[in-house]
Design a protein around this motif. Structure first.
Motif, PDB file in Angstrom:
ATOM      1  N   ASN A   1      35.044   0.904  18.024  1.00 49.17           N
ATOM      2  CA  ASN A   1      34.010   0.227  17.237  1.00 49.17           C
ATOM      3  C   ASN A   1      33.904  -1.239  17.682  1.00 49.17           C
ATOM      4  O   ASN A   1      34.915  -1.897  17.881  1.00 49.17           O
ATOM      5  CB  ASN A   1      34.353   0.272  15.742  1.00 49.17           C
ATOM      6  CG  ASN A   1      34.447   1.700  15.214  1.00 49.17           C
ATOM      7  OD1 ASN A   1      33.582   2.521  15.492  1.00 49.17           O
ATOM      8  ND2 ASN A   1      35.504   1.992  14.460  1.00 49.17           N
TER       9      ASN A   1
ATOM     10  N   PHE B   1      29.296   1.508  15.310  1.00 48.92           N
ATOM     11  CA  PHE B   1      30.279   2.596  15.230  1.00 48.92           C
ATOM     12  C   PHE B   1      30.208   3.505  16.454  1.00 48.92           C
ATOM     13  O   PHE B   1      29.118   3.809  16.954  1.00 48.92           O
ATOM     14  CB  PHE B   1      30.039   3.439  13.973  1.00 48.92           C
ATOM     15  CG  PHE B   1      30.533   2.797  12.705  1.00 48.92           C
ATOM     16  CD1 PHE B   1      31.886   2.514  12.534  1.00 48.92           C
ATOM     17  CD2 PHE B   1      29.648   2.481  11.676  1.00 48.92           C
ATOM     18  CE1 PHE B   1      32.349   1.933  11.351  1.00 48.92           C
ATOM     19  CE2 PHE B   1      30.111   1.905  10.494  1.00 48.92           C
ATOM     20  CZ  PHE B   1      31.460   1.620  10.329  1.00 48.92           C
TER      21      PHE B   1
ATOM     22  N   LEU C   1      32.292   6.828   5.276  1.00 44.24           N
ATOM     23  CA  LEU C   1      32.851   5.685   4.541  1.00 44.24           C
ATOM     24  C   LEU C   1      32.806   5.882   3.026  1.00 44.24           C
ATOM     25  O   LEU C   1      33.567   5.231   2.287  1.00 44.24           O
ATOM     26  CB  LEU C   1      32.087   4.408   4.926  1.00 44.24           C
ATOM     27  CG  LEU C   1      32.301   3.971   6.379  1.00 44.24           C
ATOM     28  CD1 LEU C   1      31.158   3.095   6.864  1.00 44.24           C
ATOM     29  CD2 LEU C   1      33.627   3.231   6.517  1.00 44.24           C
TER      30      LEU C   1
ATOM     31  N   TYR D   1      29.662  -0.895   2.547  1.00 45.75           N
ATOM     32  CA  TYR D   1      28.954  -0.700   3.822  1.00 45.75           C
ATOM     33  C   TYR D   1      27.477  -0.502   3.533  1.00 45.75           C
ATOM     34  O   TYR D   1      27.098   0.301   2.676  1.00 45.75           O
ATOM     35  CB  TYR D   1      29.508   0.539   4.552  1.00 45.75           C
ATOM     36  CG  TYR D   1      28.736   0.882   5.805  1.00 45.75           C
ATOM     37  CD1 TYR D   1      28.722   0.004   6.900  1.00 45.75           C
ATOM     38  CD2 TYR D   1      28.016   2.072   5.915  1.00 45.75           C
ATOM     39  CE1 TYR D   1      28.008   0.313   8.048  1.00 45.75           C
ATOM     40  CE2 TYR D   1      27.314   2.388   7.061  1.00 45.75           C
ATOM     41  CZ  TYR D   1      27.305   1.502   8.129  1.00 45.75           C
ATOM     42  OH  TYR D   1      26.601   1.801   9.274  1.00 45.75           O
TER      43      TYR D   1
ATOM     44  N   HIS E   1      24.776   2.263  14.913  1.00 48.71           N
ATOM     45  CA  HIS E   1      25.397   2.738  16.159  1.00 48.71           C
ATOM     46  C   HIS E   1      24.464   2.545  17.346  1.00 48.71           C
ATOM     47  O   HIS E   1      23.245   2.628  17.205  1.00 48.71           O
ATOM     48  CB  HIS E   1      25.761   4.215  16.027  1.00 48.71           C
ATOM     49  CG  HIS E   1      24.563   5.081  15.724  1.00 48.71           C
ATOM     50  ND1 HIS E   1      23.831   5.710  16.693  1.00 48.71           N
ATOM     51  CD2 HIS E   1      23.951   5.366  14.543  1.00 48.71           C
ATOM     52  CE1 HIS E   1      22.824   6.366  16.127  1.00 48.71           C
ATOM     53  NE2 HIS E   1      22.869   6.172  14.820  1.00 48.71           N
TER      54      HIS E   1
ATOM     55  N   GLU F   1      28.365   8.058  16.509  1.00 47.98           N
ATOM     56  CA  GLU F   1      27.748   8.534  15.274  1.00 47.98           C
ATOM     57  C   GLU F   1      27.045   9.862  15.524  1.00 47.98           C
ATOM     58  O   GLU F   1      27.103  10.783  14.714  1.00 47.98           O
ATOM     59  CB  GLU F   1      26.739   7.485  14.756  1.00 47.98           C
ATOM     60  CG  GLU F   1      26.233   7.750  13.339  1.00 47.98           C
ATOM     61  CD  GLU F   1      25.005   8.649  13.258  1.00 47.98           C
ATOM     62  OE1 GLU F   1      24.691   9.130  12.154  1.00 47.98           O
ATOM     63  OE2 GLU F   1      24.338   8.885  14.303  1.00 47.98           O
TER      64      GLU F   1
ATOM     65  N   GLU G   1      23.630  -0.082   5.503  1.00 49.18           N
ATOM     66  CA  GLU G   1      23.019   0.224   6.807  1.00 49.18           C
ATOM     67  C   GLU G   1      21.507   0.362   6.694  1.00 49.18           C
ATOM     68  O   GLU G   1      21.000   1.010   5.781  1.00 49.18           O
ATOM     69  CB  GLU G   1      23.613   1.548   7.340  1.00 49.18           C
ATOM     70  CG  GLU G   1      22.939   2.041   8.631  1.00 49.18           C
ATOM     71  CD  GLU G   1      23.645   3.217   9.299  1.00 49.18           C
ATOM     72  OE1 GLU G   1      24.759   3.599   8.866  1.00 49.18           O
ATOM     73  OE2 GLU G   1      23.084   3.756  10.267  1.00 49.18           O
TER      74      GLU G   1
ATOM     75  N   ASP H   1      26.903   7.308   9.267  1.00 54.59           N
ATOM     76  CA  ASP H   1      28.277   6.827   9.127  1.00 54.59           C
ATOM     77  C   ASP H   1      28.646   6.565   7.673  1.00 54.59           C
ATOM     78  O   ASP H   1      29.831   6.629   7.311  1.00 54.59           O
ATOM     79  CB  ASP H   1      28.463   5.551   9.961  1.00 54.59           C
ATOM     80  CG  ASP H   1      28.487   5.852  11.456  1.00 54.59           C
ATOM     81  OD1 ASP H   1      29.229   6.774  11.861  1.00 54.59           O
ATOM     82  OD2 ASP H   1      27.754   5.189  12.208  1.00 54.59           O
TER      83      ASP H   1
ATOM     84  N   GLU I   1      30.418  10.848  13.919  1.00 51.71           N
ATOM     85  CA  GLU I   1      30.971   9.856  12.987  1.00 51.71           C
ATOM     86  C   GLU I   1      32.443   9.587  13.292  1.00 51.71           C
ATOM     87  O   GLU I   1      33.290   9.483  12.396  1.00 51.71           O
ATOM     88  CB  GLU I   1      30.748  10.297  11.534  1.00 51.71           C
ATOM     89  CG  GLU I   1      29.259  10.364  11.228  1.00 51.71           C
ATOM     90  CD  GLU I   1      28.909  10.952   9.852  1.00 51.71           C
ATOM     91  OE1 GLU I   1      29.798  11.079   9.003  1.00 51.71           O
ATOM     92  OE2 GLU I   1      27.723  11.258   9.647  1.00 51.71           O
TER      93      GLU I   1
ATOM     94  N   SER J   1      33.378   5.610  12.427  1.00 50.10           N
ATOM     95  CA  SER J   1      33.372   5.349  10.989  1.00 50.10           C
ATOM     96  C   SER J   1      34.457   6.165  10.292  1.00 50.10           C
ATOM     97  O   SER J   1      35.130   5.680   9.376  1.00 50.10           O
ATOM     98  CB  SER J   1      31.991   5.643  10.395  1.00 50.10           C
ATOM     99  OG  SER J   1      31.558   6.948  10.759  1.00 50.10           O
TER     100      SER J   1
END
Lengths: 406, 406
Positions: free
Chosen positions: B53, B115, B354, B177, B73, B118, B179, B350, B125, B128
């Protein structure tokens, strides 16, 4: 003949009952060197030509007589069996030995021939096509096994591409071609017959098809909005089978490969490539089957709103076996007290390449379990002997017939 | 940010508007090298971990503060698009730049993270999951893309399997997190909304299936005697689609790959390998769909007298987005005068890996035509800017909220 068969089966043996002798591989060339010695030891004349065909030659009294070719091939598919090909070559050689030993008088010269690359690991029916003049130039440009394999094989055998075409013979010098082969199917076994009188060899056509759809996210694209090339390929595969089984009895079709692109778990297939082959007993049926299969492919494309592209790769026309050969085999088997039935050959053979230039005939012996192109290929030895005796007897009977006019 | 986007889209560009940057491929590593320079040029701290990462790090004043992760990603599916992933990474990086330039004070450190893998060309993934500690050991033993691809990718990137697990972080150090991603569907477009507030991410399960039949001669084996593995694969592909469309609304399934062996024109397929993936909005439905699909596969095997073997490769549980993130996105979009609607994500992200360890949130921007995982993937640049501004605005708003308790 049994000793010959066992010795030959050792060359390229895979240890599980099979042999691995692709055309012009070291093992195949070793088998041919063995055959050459065998021919010379039998007091027969050894001949070879620019296509690598190997022969034992036995002239008759009359110099201007035509040649009756007998034979088959010593090459195998990769990891193939001991019987497919060698049986026909050795039975042909044995026939020449007997004719010579018994001093039999025949109105044709005899030639027991081992044709190059019948199985098509390089080109397919290469030696017979060259001899008949039916081999297409472009067959060497883009051969089934790839250019590299062809070039390497020719080099190993000391052959050249130009030389291959020099093997062509004048058809007027050929009385015909007769071959003993294993059935590679279950029909003789099923009716407990010892001899199959081949009536025709099916025509074979092969196509590459591709359905072109649209890649997409396999999560976010609703099912009903997809242009999934894989679905059309699946529909076509099933439709082809149903078509042949329902509407084309006596024909077969095979989708031997399907491959999706890009081929990821989470991408809707944008493209599906298919390898299609189908076989039919005569040319009009082959044409109709071809048309029907392509129509099914177009239907499948339309059903999923896809594009269809296709390309014909190869087309081997069906070959009719000459009635004079069929009669000679029937009479020969009858005289030997063997049960013989007429059948079509669903496998391709060198006789197809020769059929356009001279009369051809074939006889089959039973395959246990119908298995071929496998180490598990087996024909009981007594059936091999029945086949060889029928071949010899048929050759003698042909001596009393006018092959080209009967 | 536009200059960054255009520069990044050149790396692994396929010439038709797309990029080909499978995880840890040379093109992907080149994109990461570019990102590293970009981070350093922006005066941000560059960080990377054992799972590969890559991050830009911007500390806040308080040393004991948790980290709010922003990101996405840089890897793509094979022949994918420019927006899926990179948009989220660059918007996160831009957010850090603005916070730094403006000297904004926040109660958490910011980390803009790219990440590893992904998309799942290797494992899915991966980065992550490693960071969250939710990556299963067996995911590396039998990865989606095969062991060879994983080993080659790790070697290219200078990573090791042991090192991957060292990337795990203490969840108490994570504030959450967030995104930004493209929708990969048509729902935002259909209602002319600029922002999607993600409520949950669907669960995903993937399987490798194989139907085992028997090879045979495609000419001499009668149609009714075949054990053709390809036919069962075709039946299953169509049955899976019908099952989902009729009985599982709100779910999707994809057979992304079918491959036959040995794969020759004249050999009946002995084996058909399939790559199957399916998605459902919650865990009980995912279970029911799984059972129904495997039953269909067994039916297909039975229909053609074949053996079925299968293996589950991956199962990602559905994930709920934290209400505090949903609220921050809604308020941020509202303040910017953008139309925002709640929606579920049918794509995996991801955030799923998480979700078990920290609050997660996602916002979507519209995809033209709903297309993704394709070179034709497109989000209008003004929508990209709306998304990046909403992300930044939401981050600032989160500074005023107690993420873990609200």
């Amino acid at each position: 003949m049994r000793a010959d068969f066992d010795a030959l089966a050792q060359i390229g043996a895979t240890g599980n009952g099979g042999v691995d002798r692709p055309s012009l591989s070291p093992a195949h060339l070793e088998a041919r060197a063995w055959l050459r010695s065998c021919i010379i030891d039998s007091g027969l004349e050894f001949r070879s030509d620019g296509a690598g065909n190997h022969s034992a030659y036995l002239p008759c009294g009359s110099q201007g007589a035509p040649i009756l070719l007998l034979g088959s091939h010593l090459d195998s598919v990769p990891s193939g069996g001991r019987f497919d090909g060698p049986l026909g070559v050795l039975a042909a050689l044995e026939a020449l030995r007997v004719v010579k030993e018994q001093g039999l008088s025949l109105p044709f010269h005899l030639e027991a021939i081992d044709f190059t690359d019948e199985e098509g690991t390089l080109v397919g029916e290469l030696g017979s096509g060259a001899l008949a003049g039916t081999l297409a130039l472009k067959a060497l440009d883009s051969p089934r096994g790839g250019r590299q394999a062809l070039e390497a094989g020719l080099q190993r055998a000391g052959l050249t591409e130009a030389g291959i075409f020099s093997a062509q013979r004048d058809p007027t010098g050929l009385a015909g071609y007769l071959e003993l082969h294993i059935e590679q199917g279950l029909r003789l076994m099923n009716v407990q017959a010892q001899i199959g009188i081949v009536t025709s060899i099916v025509g074979i056509s092969s196509y590459r098809l591709a359905f072109l759809g649209q890649a997409g996210h396999a999560g976010t694209t609703p099912m009903e909005d997809r242009h999934d090339a894989g679905l059309a390929a699946s529909v076509f595969n099933l439709a082809a089978r149903e078509l042949v089984m329902r509407e084309f009895p006596g024909c077969v079709a095979n989708v031997g490969q399907i491959h999706f692109s890009p081929g990821a778990f989470n991408i809707i297939p944008a493209r599906a490539d298919l390898a299609l082959e189908f076989r039919a007993p005569d040319a009009p049926i082959l044409d109709r089957l071809e048309g029907a299969l392509l129509a099914r492919a177009r239907d499948a494309a339309q059903q999923f709103r896809l594009e269809l592209i296709y390309e014909q790769l190869d087309r081997v026309l069906p070959a009719e076996m000459a009635p004079v050969f069929q009669a000679a085999i029937r009479e020969a088997a009858g005289q030997l007290g063997l049960k013989a039935i007429p059948l079509a050959s669903f496998a391709g053979h060198d006789a197809q390449a020769l059929a356009p230039v001279c009369p051809v005939g074939m006889l089959f012996v039973p395959s246990v379990g119908g298995i071929s192109h496998s180490p598990r290929e087996l024909t009981h030895w007594e059936d091999c002997v029945y086949g060889a005796n029928t071949l010899l007897n048929a050759v003698i009977r042909l001596g009393g017939k006018n092959i080209k006019t009967e």
